[in-house]
Design a protein around this motif. Sequence first.
Motif, PDB file in Angstrom:
ATOM      1  N   LYS A 166      41.113  16.704  19.467  1.00 37.58           N
ATOM      2  CA  LYS A 166      41.975  16.367  20.603  1.00 37.58           C
ATOM      3  C   LYS A 166      43.196  17.278  20.636  1.00 37.58           C
ATOM      4  O   LYS A 166      43.597  17.779  21.693  1.00 37.58           O
ATOM      5  CB  LYS A 166      42.395  14.902  20.491  1.00 37.58           C
ATOM      6  CG  LYS A 166      43.188  14.389  21.678  1.00 37.58           C
ATOM      7  CD  LYS A 166      43.457  12.906  21.541  1.00 37.58           C
ATOM      8  CE  LYS A 166      44.240  12.388  22.765  1.00 37.58           C
ATOM      9  NZ  LYS A 166      44.520  10.946  22.658  1.00 37.58           N
ATOM     10  N   ILE A 167      43.804  17.528  19.465  1.00 39.30           N
ATOM     11  CA  ILE A 167      44.992  18.393  19.377  1.00 39.30           C
ATOM     12  C   ILE A 167      44.597  19.853  19.579  1.00 39.30           C
ATOM     13  O   ILE A 167      45.238  20.596  20.324  1.00 39.30           O
ATOM     14  CB  ILE A 167      45.688  18.205  18.020  1.00 39.30           C
ATOM     15  CG1 ILE A 167      46.136  16.746  17.854  1.00 39.30           C
ATOM     16  CG2 ILE A 167      46.863  19.153  17.875  1.00 39.30           C
ATOM     17  CD1 ILE A 167      46.622  16.398  16.462  1.00 39.30           C
ATOM     18  N   ALA A 168      43.509  20.266  18.921  1.00 36.83           N
ATOM     19  CA  ALA A 168      43.079  21.674  18.999  1.00 36.83           C
ATOM     20  C   ALA A 168      42.635  22.049  20.409  1.00 36.83           C
ATOM     21  O   ALA A 168      42.783  23.203  20.826  1.00 36.83           O
ATOM     22  CB  ALA A 168      41.952  21.924  18.007  1.00 36.83           C
ATOM     23  N   ALA A 169      42.089  21.087  21.150  1.00 30.86           N
ATOM     24  CA  ALA A 169      41.652  21.374  22.524  1.00 30.86           C
ATOM     25  C   ALA A 169      42.849  21.711  23.413  1.00 30.86           C
ATOM     26  O   ALA A 169      42.751  22.531  24.327  1.00 30.86           O
ATOM     27  CB  ALA A 169      40.882  20.192  23.093  1.00 30.86           C
ATOM     28  N   SER A 170      44.002  21.067  23.150  1.00 30.19           N
ATOM     29  CA  SER A 170      45.216  21.396  23.912  1.00 30.19           C
ATOM     30  C   SER A 170      45.660  22.828  23.608  1.00 30.19           C
ATOM     31  O   SER A 170      46.058  23.580  24.507  1.00 30.19           O
ATOM     32  CB  SER A 170      46.335  20.407  23.563  1.00 30.19           C
ATOM     33  OG  SER A 170      45.976  19.093  23.933  1.00 30.19           O
ATOM     34  N   ALA A 171      45.574  23.213  22.327  1.00 30.61           N
ATOM     35  CA  ALA A 171      45.897  24.598  21.962  1.00 30.61           C
ATOM     36  C   ALA A 171      44.906  25.563  22.586  1.00 30.61           C
ATOM     37  O   ALA A 171      45.263  26.676  23.011  1.00 30.61           O
ATOM     38  CB  ALA A 171      45.904  24.743  20.445  1.00 30.61           C
ATOM     39  N   LEU A 172      43.645  25.151  22.648  1.00 32.48           N
ATOM     40  CA  LEU A 172      42.609  25.992  23.252  1.00 32.48           C
ATOM     41  C   LEU A 172      42.897  26.243  24.730  1.00 32.48           C
ATOM     42  O   LEU A 172      42.719  27.365  25.232  1.00 32.48           O
ATOM     43  CB  LEU A 172      41.242  25.324  23.083  1.00 32.48           C
ATOM     44  CG  LEU A 172      40.037  26.023  23.721  1.00 32.48           C
ATOM     45  CD1 LEU A 172      39.870  27.424  23.154  1.00 32.48           C
ATOM     46  CD2 LEU A 172      38.773  25.213  23.498  1.00 32.48           C
ATOM     47  N   LEU A 173      43.359  25.231  25.425  1.00 28.35           N
ATOM     48  CA  LEU A 173      43.704  25.394  26.845  1.00 28.35           C
ATOM     49  C   LEU A 173      44.777  26.461  27.031  1.00 28.35           C
ATOM     50  O   LEU A 173      44.695  27.304  27.937  1.00 28.35           O
ATOM     51  CB  LEU A 173      44.184  24.061  27.428  1.00 28.35           C
ATOM     52  CG  LEU A 173      43.099  23.047  27.795  1.00 28.35           C
ATOM     53  CD1 LEU A 173      43.723  21.699  28.124  1.00 28.35           C
ATOM     54  CD2 LEU A 173      42.283  23.547  28.987  1.00 28.35           C
ATOM     55  N   LYS A 174      45.793  26.445  26.164  1.00 27.09           N
ATOM     56  CA  LYS A 174      46.858  27.452  26.252  1.00 27.09           C
ATOM     57  C   LYS A 174      46.309  28.846  25.966  1.00 27.09           C
ATOM     58  O   LYS A 174      46.670  29.817  26.637  1.00 27.09           O
ATOM     59  CB  LYS A 174      47.981  27.112  25.273  1.00 27.09           C
ATOM     60  CG  LYS A 174      48.731  25.834  25.608  1.00 27.09           C
ATOM     61  CD  LYS A 174      49.830  25.545  24.586  1.00 27.09           C
ATOM     62  CE  LYS A 174      50.566  24.249  24.917  1.00 27.09           C
ATOM     63  NZ  LYS A 174      51.613  23.933  23.895  1.00 27.09           N
ATOM     64  N   SER A 175      45.426  28.947  24.987  1.00 24.95           N
ATOM     65  CA  SER A 175      44.848  30.257  24.650  1.00 24.95           C
ATOM     66  C   SER A 175      44.008  30.800  25.795  1.00 24.95           C
ATOM     67  O   SER A 175      44.015  32.004  26.070  1.00 24.95           O
ATOM     68  CB  SER A 175      43.996  30.140  23.385  1.00 24.95           C
ATOM     69  OG  SER A 175      44.784  29.743  22.284  1.00 24.95           O
TER      70      SER A 175
ATOM     71  N   LYS B 280      41.432  14.815  26.026  1.00 25.28           N
ATOM     72  CA  LYS B 280      41.829  13.524  26.602  1.00 25.28           C
ATOM     73  C   LYS B 280      41.125  12.333  25.971  1.00 25.28           C
ATOM     74  O   LYS B 280      41.254  11.200  26.463  1.00 25.28           O
ATOM     75  CB  LYS B 280      41.561  13.539  28.106  1.00 25.28           C
ATOM     76  CG  LYS B 280      42.456  14.496  28.878  1.00 25.28           C
ATOM     77  CD  LYS B 280      42.133  14.496  30.367  1.00 25.28           C
ATOM     78  CE  LYS B 280      43.067  15.421  31.119  1.00 25.28           C
ATOM     79  NZ  LYS B 280      42.742  15.480  32.568  1.00 25.28           N
ATOM     80  N   THR B 281      40.366  12.570  24.896  1.00 31.59           N
ATOM     81  CA  THR B 281      39.652  11.450  24.292  1.00 31.59           C
ATOM     82  C   THR B 281      39.641  11.562  22.775  1.00 31.59           C
ATOM     83  O   THR B 281      39.658  12.665  22.218  1.00 31.59           O
ATOM     84  CB  THR B 281      38.198  11.370  24.808  1.00 31.59           C
ATOM     85  OG1 THR B 281      37.525  10.262  24.198  1.00 31.59           O
ATOM     86  CG2 THR B 281      37.436  12.653  24.494  1.00 31.59           C
ATOM     87  N   SER B 282      39.620  10.403  22.121  1.00 31.45           N
ATOM     88  CA  SER B 282      39.465  10.345  20.666  1.00 31.45           C
ATOM     89  C   SER B 282      38.090   9.813  20.287  1.00 31.45           C
ATOM     90  O   SER B 282      37.821   9.545  19.117  1.00 31.45           O
ATOM     91  CB  SER B 282      40.556   9.455  20.051  1.00 31.45           C
ATOM     92  OG  SER B 282      41.834  10.003  20.254  1.00 31.45           O
ATOM     93  N   ASP B 283      37.219   9.642  21.281  1.00 24.50           N
ATOM     94  CA  ASP B 283      35.847   9.193  21.036  1.00 24.50           C
ATOM     95  C   ASP B 283      35.014  10.402  20.640  1.00 24.50           C
ATOM     96  O   ASP B 283      34.759  11.297  21.457  1.00 24.50           O
ATOM     97  CB  ASP B 283      35.284   8.551  22.309  1.00 24.50           C
ATOM     98  CG  ASP B 283      33.925   7.905  22.083  1.00 24.50           C
ATOM     99  OD1 ASP B 283      33.161   8.417  21.239  1.00 24.50           O
ATOM    100  OD2 ASP B 283      33.624   6.898  22.742  1.00 24.50           O
TER     101      ASP B 283
ATOM    102  N   ALA C  55      37.428  21.947  27.597  1.00 18.15           N
ATOM    103  CA  ALA C  55      38.555  21.765  26.671  1.00 18.15           C
ATOM    104  C   ALA C  55      39.464  20.631  27.130  1.00 18.15           C
ATOM    105  O   ALA C  55      39.947  19.833  26.317  1.00 18.15           O
ATOM    106  CB  ALA C  55      39.341  23.066  26.549  1.00 18.15           C
ATOM    107  N   ASP C  56      39.698  20.565  28.430  1.00 22.82           N
ATOM    108  CA  ASP C  56      40.558  19.503  28.970  1.00 22.82           C
ATOM    109  C   ASP C  56      39.942  18.134  28.699  1.00 22.82           C
ATOM    110  O   ASP C  56      40.653  17.178  28.340  1.00 22.82           O
ATOM    111  CB  ASP C  56      40.754  19.729  30.471  1.00 22.82           C
ATOM    112  CG  ASP C  56      41.681  18.690  31.091  1.00 22.82           C
ATOM    113  OD1 ASP C  56      42.856  18.638  30.689  1.00 22.82           O
ATOM    114  OD2 ASP C  56      41.222  17.937  31.968  1.00 22.82           O
ATOM    115  N   ALA C  57      38.628  18.022  28.875  1.00 27.44           N
ATOM    116  CA  ALA C  57      37.961  16.732  28.635  1.00 27.44           C
ATOM    117  C   ALA C  57      38.057  16.332  27.162  1.00 27.44           C
ATOM    118  O   ALA C  57      38.283  15.151  26.840  1.00 27.44           O
ATOM    119  CB  ALA C  57      36.499  16.836  29.067  1.00 27.44           C
TER     120      ALA C  57
END
Length: 577
Positions: A460-469, A503-506, A498-500
């Motif tokens: 979940k955290i890494a996907a936010s970083a991925l969006l910025k990259s 937004k989830t911890s499932d 990445a956005d999806a």
Amino acid sequence: MKKYIIYIAVLAVGLVFGYVLFGTSSESTSSNHTEHADAKPQMWTCSMHPQIMQPEPGDCPICGMDLIPATAGADGLALNEIKMSENAMALANIQTIIVGNASATDGNTMSLSGKIIPNEEANAVQASYFEGRIEKLNVNFTGEEVRRGQLLATIYAPALVAAQQELLTAASMKESQPGLYKAVRNKLKLWKLSESQISQIETSGKVRENFPIYATVSGTVSEKMAEEGDYVKQGQPIVKVSNLGTVWAVFDAYENQISQLKEGQKITVTTNAYPNKEFEATISFIDPRLNTQSRTVSVRATLNNNDGILKPGMFVTSKVNISKVNDSTSQITVPASAVLWTGSRSLVYVKTNPNEPVFEMREVTLGSKNGDNYTIVDGLSNGEEVVANGTFTVDAAAQLQGKKSMMNTENSEEIDATNHLAQVERITVPEKFQTQLKTVFDDYMTIEKALVNDNAETPKIAASALLKSINNVDMKLLKDEPAHSQWMRLKKELKNAADAISKTSDIKIQREHFVHLSAHLIHAVKTFGINQKVYVDYCPMANNDVGAFWLSTDEEIRIPYFGASMLNCGEVTDEIN
């Protein structure tokens, strides 16, 4: 006579029974032979892996189970059709639109991208008029403003010292040898000495060792071509001065846009620096030569820049009014996001069943690009429904099912799904672009390793970083249209996945979106490269037995789709160098 009648009756009954028993059987056999002759060859598939299709019985190449006869047309689909689940449609945010005839007044503008450069007609090179050593250079840096008549440099010129001696000698004999005196003065004039300078030397009777060079134009120093202490030859440039009161906007136009452009055409120019300000200009030049690498021609317009707000190097966009067609004609247009462009072919996915998510790949012929839309010359009809968002995802699903796709144009019943990326062609891009894409890959690997370890918080955290990259990848580094189009579509799909995930911890949902993220990143890495060797892995059991790919930096299989419950399912299918 009675006996003969009985014989004849028995014979007739026998013939009837013989026809009933053997005649119909023969007809049936003949009919069956005819039916088999007309039928398509029997295909064999695996009950666990229905993507496997082979023309002969045998073992499944994935799990080793016996192949069973494939029911032809059991799903009711043609060989080039694909059916997706509603869940997959929702996960990939696949959207469709119904195409229709667009009147000539719709989208009658064309967009071109370019940049600001100095007006070469207003450029001037300040050169040394005589040979010597630069004693003093009064231009300190590039970008400095100079005025006409301003002192630019002082030069020690041994040849000029000798010429002054000649002048003083000739001046003393001008009464007796006026021709010699006049010739010496003219010689000094050719070295750009003014009348007043020559007269001052003559009046003072002293020889000057250092001589000034003055600016002949006003403008901005765009290049320093010499430094203090340099020994320059006669005519050697010292500085280049650009008058930025007018600048050029230079755009690249593709082949299918050339017919809409002509000299004298009015355009509107905008820039990111001043998004709310428009600049009016006129096309002043269209390069008669086509760049065979990018398949573009240069189009130039001159802009007034009296306020100095347009800086050379700025990226700009222009809107060009294109010629209108007759009112009696109309054209079909689709969003640019609906078109997959492989360079030689342009493809769209058409929804063939209005009530079910069934899609067919269709090759189309493109016309001009007007804004964010393409004109379709051939391949689509009015009222057909096409995929406008998520086109790459539909194509990836077709590849997995061995159907016609962007990478495979044949009816591929015998093609293994694990080979579907083998035909992706590498596009040469700048190393800086590859470095930025490598950062995207590194963030992807953080997500993958967390999923391998059944960790749902890190993705979940890494996907936010991925969006910025992903957003930091500079598309302007790509020079040609195929690379542009490929990255635009891949970027959109990567961001959606990445956005999806962010937004989830499932972890189950994260893994579902990771399937799409992996498919598109594999495509990006194979297309553009990241200056690192990576492996493409595949597991046929993942993604509900449809199969799924992922990238890794090691040959050892560690699948992100199951975690510890089935850690080593899969195999390496490709290496990307």
